[in-house]
Scaffold this motif. Structure first.
Motif, PDB file in Angstrom:
ATOM      1  N   ASN A 159      53.140  50.524  44.156  1.00 42.43           N
ATOM      2  CA  ASN A 159      53.529  49.269  44.816  1.00 42.43           C
ATOM      3  C   ASN A 159      54.607  49.463  45.875  1.00 42.43           C
ATOM      4  N   LYS A 202      46.675  35.800  37.854  1.00 43.63           N
ATOM      5  CA  LYS A 202      46.062  36.613  38.908  1.00 43.63           C
ATOM      6  C   LYS A 202      46.866  37.903  39.139  1.00 43.63           C
ATOM      7  N   GLN A 203      48.190  37.783  39.154  1.00 45.34           N
ATOM      8  CA  GLN A 203      49.043  38.963  39.322  1.00 45.34           C
ATOM      9  C   GLN A 203      48.904  39.902  38.129  1.00 45.34           C
ATOM     10  N   ASP A 254      49.204  49.992  46.967  1.00 45.69           N
ATOM     11  CA  ASP A 254      49.172  49.867  45.512  1.00 45.69           C
ATOM     12  C   ASP A 254      49.594  51.155  44.822  1.00 45.69           C
ATOM     13  N   ARG A 278      41.264  46.962  44.522  1.00 41.53           N
ATOM     14  CA  ARG A 278      40.736  45.608  44.737  1.00 41.53           C
ATOM     15  C   ARG A 278      40.005  45.158  43.481  1.00 41.53           C
ATOM     16  N   LEU A 279      40.245  43.921  43.106  1.00 38.10           N
ATOM     17  CA  LEU A 279      39.616  43.319  41.941  1.00 38.10           C
ATOM     18  C   LEU A 279      38.977  42.003  42.351  1.00 38.10           C
ATOM     19  N   ARG A 280      37.720  41.839  42.033  1.00 39.99           N
ATOM     20  CA  ARG A 280      37.014  40.575  42.257  1.00 39.99           C
ATOM     21  C   ARG A 280      36.262  40.243  40.978  1.00 39.99           C
ATOM     22  N   GLU A 290      45.333  47.886  38.700  1.00 38.35           N
ATOM     23  CA  GLU A 290      46.056  49.033  39.245  1.00 38.35           C
ATOM     24  C   GLU A 290      46.284  50.096  38.169  1.00 38.35           C
ATOM     25  N   SER A 336      34.421  43.486  45.770  1.00 36.91           N
ATOM     26  CA  SER A 336      35.767  44.030  45.984  1.00 36.91           C
ATOM     27  C   SER A 336      35.849  44.987  47.174  1.00 36.91           C
ATOM     28  N   SER A 357      46.257  40.247  36.249  1.00 38.11           N
ATOM     29  CA  SER A 357      44.947  40.914  36.385  1.00 38.11           C
ATOM     30  C   SER A 357      45.020  42.035  37.411  1.00 38.11           C
ATOM     31  N   GLY A 358      45.721  41.772  38.512  1.00 36.63           N
ATOM     32  CA  GLY A 358      45.880  42.796  39.537  1.00 36.63           C
ATOM     33  C   GLY A 358      46.649  43.998  39.019  1.00 36.63           C
ATOM     34  N   ASP A 359      47.713  43.756  38.268  1.00 36.17           N
ATOM     35  CA  ASP A 359      48.485  44.851  37.676  1.00 36.17           C
ATOM     36  C   ASP A 359      47.621  45.679  36.729  1.00 36.17           C
TER      37      ASP A 359
END
Length: 116
Positions: free
Chosen positions: A31, A5-6, A40, A55-57, A13, A65, A8-10
């Motif tokens: 960050n 999950k982290q 972010d 935001r990622l969904r 970004e 998102s 994917s978030g990176d």
């Protein structure tokens, strides 16, 4: 080691940063964290400082998102931005933008998404 999950978030970004630099913004910081929250991306758009929430969904369930930025999240972003502005002694204009990704769709960039 970061969780999937982290990671994917990176990646989201990095995609957002690439999108925004491609549209003329320049990166100031990434960050930024303080006790009250996290930002972010911090970027410049002309003479404005831009605080960017990414935001990622994976799905648009529950609104996707962009709708995931509720008043609580906005407050945390504002607190972090105020902290940053005080530390940097920034006196110019600033705004809050949001870049949202839903699944594999293209980015949705909302300029001046909310006001402090």
């Amino acid at each position: 080691m970061k969780s999937p999950k982290q990671q994917s978030g990176d990646a989201a970004e990095r995609r957002a940063e690439t999108l925004l630099t491609g549209r003329g913004l320049t990166t100031v910081d990434r960050n930024y964290r303080c006790k009250g929250g996290e930002i972010d991306l911090i970027m410049r758009d002309g003479d404005s400082l831009v605080f960017v929430e990414v935001r990622l969904r994976r799905h648009k369930d529950f609104g996707g998102s962009l709708s995931s930025i509720d008043q609580r999240k906005q407050r945390r972003l504002i607190i972090a931005a105020q902290h940053y502005l005080q530390r940097q002694r920034w006196q110019g204009p600033c705004r809050f933008d949001v870049v949202g990704f839903d699944g594999s769709h293209e980015a949705n960039w909302i300029k001046d998404a909310f006001s402090a």
